[in-house]
Each structure stands twice: as C-alpha cells, then as structure tokens.
Design a protein around this motif. Structure first.
Motif, PDB file in Angstrom:
ATOM      1  N   THR A  31       3.687  -2.955   8.283  1.00  0.00           N
ATOM      2  CA  THR A  31       5.121  -2.740   8.398  1.00  0.00           C
ATOM      3  C   THR A  31       5.648  -1.926   7.223  1.00  0.00           C
ATOM      4  O   THR A  31       5.109  -2.009   6.118  1.00  0.00           O
ATOM      5  CB  THR A  31       5.879  -4.085   8.507  1.00  0.00           C
ATOM      6  OG1 THR A  31       7.263  -3.830   8.664  1.00  0.00           O
ATOM      7  CG2 THR A  31       5.643  -4.956   7.300  1.00  0.00           C
ATOM      8  N   PHE A  32       6.686  -1.166   7.481  1.00  0.00           N
ATOM      9  CA  PHE A  32       7.357  -0.406   6.436  1.00  0.00           C
ATOM     10  C   PHE A  32       8.603  -1.132   5.951  1.00  0.00           C
ATOM     11  O   PHE A  32       9.272  -0.688   5.044  1.00  0.00           O
ATOM     12  CB  PHE A  32       7.719   0.993   6.947  1.00  0.00           C
ATOM     13  CG  PHE A  32       6.511   1.854   7.133  1.00  0.00           C
ATOM     14  CD1 PHE A  32       6.031   2.629   6.090  1.00  0.00           C
ATOM     15  CD2 PHE A  32       5.847   1.885   8.344  1.00  0.00           C
ATOM     16  CE1 PHE A  32       4.905   3.419   6.248  1.00  0.00           C
ATOM     17  CE2 PHE A  32       4.720   2.675   8.510  1.00  0.00           C
ATOM     18  CZ  PHE A  32       4.245   3.435   7.464  1.00  0.00           C
ATOM     19  N   LYS A  33       8.902  -2.238   6.574  1.00  0.00           N
ATOM     20  CA  LYS A  33      10.068  -3.049   6.192  1.00  0.00           C
ATOM     21  C   LYS A  33       9.613  -4.186   5.285  1.00  0.00           C
ATOM     22  O   LYS A  33       8.434  -4.479   5.166  1.00  0.00           O
ATOM     23  CB  LYS A  33      10.730  -3.634   7.437  1.00  0.00           C
ATOM     24  CG  LYS A  33      11.126  -2.622   8.466  1.00  0.00           C
ATOM     25  CD  LYS A  33      12.460  -2.044   8.163  1.00  0.00           C
ATOM     26  CE  LYS A  33      12.853  -1.108   9.294  1.00  0.00           C
ATOM     27  NZ  LYS A  33      14.202  -0.725   9.247  1.00  0.00           N
ATOM     28  N   ASP A  34      10.581  -4.858   4.695  1.00  0.00           N
ATOM     29  CA  ASP A  34      10.272  -5.995   3.830  1.00  0.00           C
ATOM     30  C   ASP A  34       9.617  -7.123   4.608  1.00  0.00           C
ATOM     31  O   ASP A  34       9.859  -7.305   5.801  1.00  0.00           O
ATOM     32  CB  ASP A  34      11.553  -6.532   3.182  1.00  0.00           C
ATOM     33  CG  ASP A  34      12.088  -5.583   2.126  1.00  0.00           C
ATOM     34  OD1 ASP A  34      11.291  -4.831   1.545  1.00  0.00           O
ATOM     35  OD2 ASP A  34      13.302  -5.602   1.891  1.00  0.00           O
ATOM     36  N   ARG A  42       0.851  -1.197   0.000  1.00  0.00           N
ATOM     37  CA  ARG A  42       0.000   0.000   0.000  1.00  0.00           C
ATOM     38  C   ARG A  42       0.884   1.243   0.000  1.00  0.00           C
ATOM     39  O   ARG A  42       2.059   1.182   0.294  1.00  0.00           O
ATOM     40  CB  ARG A  42      -0.912  -0.005   1.216  1.00  0.00           C
ATOM     41  CG  ARG A  42      -1.761  -1.269   1.315  1.00  0.00           C
ATOM     42  CD  ARG A  42      -3.059  -0.990   2.021  1.00  0.00           C
ATOM     43  NE  ARG A  42      -3.807  -2.180   2.313  1.00  0.00           N
ATOM     44  CZ  ARG A  42      -4.660  -2.765   1.493  1.00  0.00           C
ATOM     45  NH1 ARG A  42      -4.861  -2.275   0.294  1.00  0.00           N
ATOM     46  NH2 ARG A  42      -5.323  -3.840   1.855  1.00  0.00           N
ATOM     47  N   SER A  43       0.253   2.375  -0.291  1.00  0.00           N
ATOM     48  CA  SER A  43       0.970   3.635  -0.342  1.00  0.00           C
ATOM     49  C   SER A  43       0.144   4.702   0.363  1.00  0.00           C
ATOM     50  O   SER A  43      -1.072   4.770   0.197  1.00  0.00           O
ATOM     51  CB  SER A  43       1.215   4.000  -1.807  1.00  0.00           C
ATOM     52  OG  SER A  43       1.569   5.321  -1.943  1.00  0.00           O
ATOM     53  N   ASP A  85       0.837   8.941   1.461  1.00  0.00           N
ATOM     54  CA  ASP A  85       1.722  10.109   1.518  1.00  0.00           C
ATOM     55  C   ASP A  85       3.096   9.815   0.914  1.00  0.00           C
ATOM     56  O   ASP A  85       4.127  10.237   1.439  1.00  0.00           O
ATOM     57  CB  ASP A  85       1.880  10.602   2.963  1.00  0.00           C
ATOM     58  CG  ASP A  85       0.559  11.058   3.569  1.00  0.00           C
ATOM     59  OD1 ASP A  85      -0.273  11.593   2.816  1.00  0.00           O
ATOM     60  OD2 ASP A  85       0.370  10.864   4.784  1.00  0.00           O
ATOM     61  N   GLY A  86       3.107   9.057  -0.172  1.00  0.00           N
ATOM     62  CA  GLY A  86       4.354   8.750  -0.854  1.00  0.00           C
ATOM     63  C   GLY A  86       5.185   7.645  -0.221  1.00  0.00           C
ATOM     64  O   GLY A  86       6.224   7.283  -0.735  1.00  0.00           O
ATOM     65  N   GLU A  87       4.733   7.121   0.891  1.00  0.00           N
ATOM     66  CA  GLU A  87       5.445   6.031   1.572  1.00  0.00           C
ATOM     67  C   GLU A  87       4.772   4.703   1.238  1.00  0.00           C
ATOM     68  O   GLU A  87       3.545   4.604   1.228  1.00  0.00           O
ATOM     69  CB  GLU A  87       5.417   6.223   3.094  1.00  0.00           C
ATOM     70  CG  GLU A  87       6.144   7.447   3.575  1.00  0.00           C
ATOM     71  CD  GLU A  87       7.646   7.312   3.465  1.00  0.00           C
ATOM     72  OE1 GLU A  87       8.160   6.176   3.610  1.00  0.00           O
ATOM     73  OE2 GLU A  87       8.307   8.332   3.232  1.00  0.00           O
ATOM     74  N   ILE A  88       5.571   3.687   0.975  1.00  0.00           N
ATOM     75  CA  ILE A  88       5.032   2.353   0.725  1.00  0.00           C
ATOM     76  C   ILE A  88       5.133   1.550   2.012  1.00  0.00           C
ATOM     77  O   ILE A  88       6.140   1.592   2.717  1.00  0.00           O
ATOM     78  CB  ILE A  88       5.806   1.653  -0.403  1.00  0.00           C
ATOM     79  CG1 ILE A  88       5.581   2.402  -1.713  1.00  0.00           C
ATOM     80  CG2 ILE A  88       5.384   0.201  -0.532  1.00  0.00           C
ATOM     81  CD1 ILE A  88       6.357   1.870  -2.881  1.00  0.00           C
ATOM     82  N   TYR A  89       4.046   0.840   2.317  1.00  0.00           N
ATOM     83  CA  TYR A  89       4.044  -0.046   3.470  1.00  0.00           C
ATOM     84  C   TYR A  89       3.331  -1.333   3.097  1.00  0.00           C
ATOM     85  O   TYR A  89       2.712  -1.440   2.049  1.00  0.00           O
ATOM     86  CB  TYR A  89       3.410   0.616   4.699  1.00  0.00           C
ATOM     87  CG  TYR A  89       1.928   0.893   4.569  1.00  0.00           C
ATOM     88  CD1 TYR A  89       0.985  -0.001   5.060  1.00  0.00           C
ATOM     89  CD2 TYR A  89       1.472   2.065   3.974  1.00  0.00           C
ATOM     90  CE1 TYR A  89      -0.370   0.254   4.950  1.00  0.00           C
ATOM     91  CE2 TYR A  89       0.115   2.338   3.862  1.00  0.00           C
ATOM     92  CZ  TYR A  89      -0.797   1.422   4.354  1.00  0.00           C
ATOM     93  OH  TYR A  89      -2.133   1.680   4.247  1.00  0.00           O
TER      94      TYR A  89
END
Length: 108
Positions: A83-86, A49-50, A52-56
């Motif tokens: 999570t914002f990590k892999d 998902r995305s 504000d320009g950040e993928i999580y």
C-alpha cells in the motif's frame, strides 16, 4: 429483490461479521488497518520501502482474520498487502494485561 431487501441483507451480513469479530478478537495479538481492509493477526511484519522516489509499505500478516463481509473464508494463514497509504498497527491488550478492581467497579 427490492432495495429494502438488499439493504436488510447487507445489514444482516454486517451484524454477522461484527459478531464473528467479537467472538474471535481475543485469539489475536494485533489489529491492523489499511485504507482498504481491517485485519486481526498474530504476527505482523511491516516494512517501509522505496521505489522510484515513492515510499510504500509492504505488510505481511500471519495467522490472520480479514474483516470483509463478502469473503467466505475470513481466516487466512498469510496475507501480504502492498500500500502507498498509511498502515495502522496496534497491539491488543489481553484481559490479563488490564487490572480490574476487586469489587468489579470501573470507577476510580
């Protein structure tokens, strides 16, 4: 409680957790690793998902087991992880999927 007693206690708890994992791993289809936890699950829904320009990653696991030495109940019906990590998801091979030699040897 001394530092040695605490270390022995933690070692015993980790060993019990490993033994539980070994006993239950065959009940599950997937292994899932996040930056904080390790899971076994029978159903995995992973969505990138995305915002504000950040993928999580939005991860939902059903019929799961959580590798956490401090949890009293490691079997859970549903787990949701953001999570914002892999995230690493692997399908487990079932013993029926791996052909073994008839003579029982593992050498080719």
């Amino acid at each position: 409680m001394s530092a040695e007693d605490l270390e022995n206690y933690e070692t015993d708890m980790e060993l019990q957790l490993y033994r539980e994992y070994r006993d239950v791993v065959s009940l599950f289809n997937y292994v899932v690793e996040t930056e904080r936890r390790f899971y076994l699950a029978n159903h995995v829904d992973l969505q990138a998902r995305s915002a504000d320009g950040e993928i999580y990653f939005d991860l939902t696991l059903n019929d799961a087991w959580v590798w956490d030495v401090y949890r009293s109940a490691r079997f859970v019906k549903t787990v949701r992880v953001i999570t914002f990590k892999d995230v690493n998801v692997e399908e487990l091979a079932k013993s029926d999927d791996i052909p073994l030699p008839k003579d029982g040897s593992l050498s080719g």
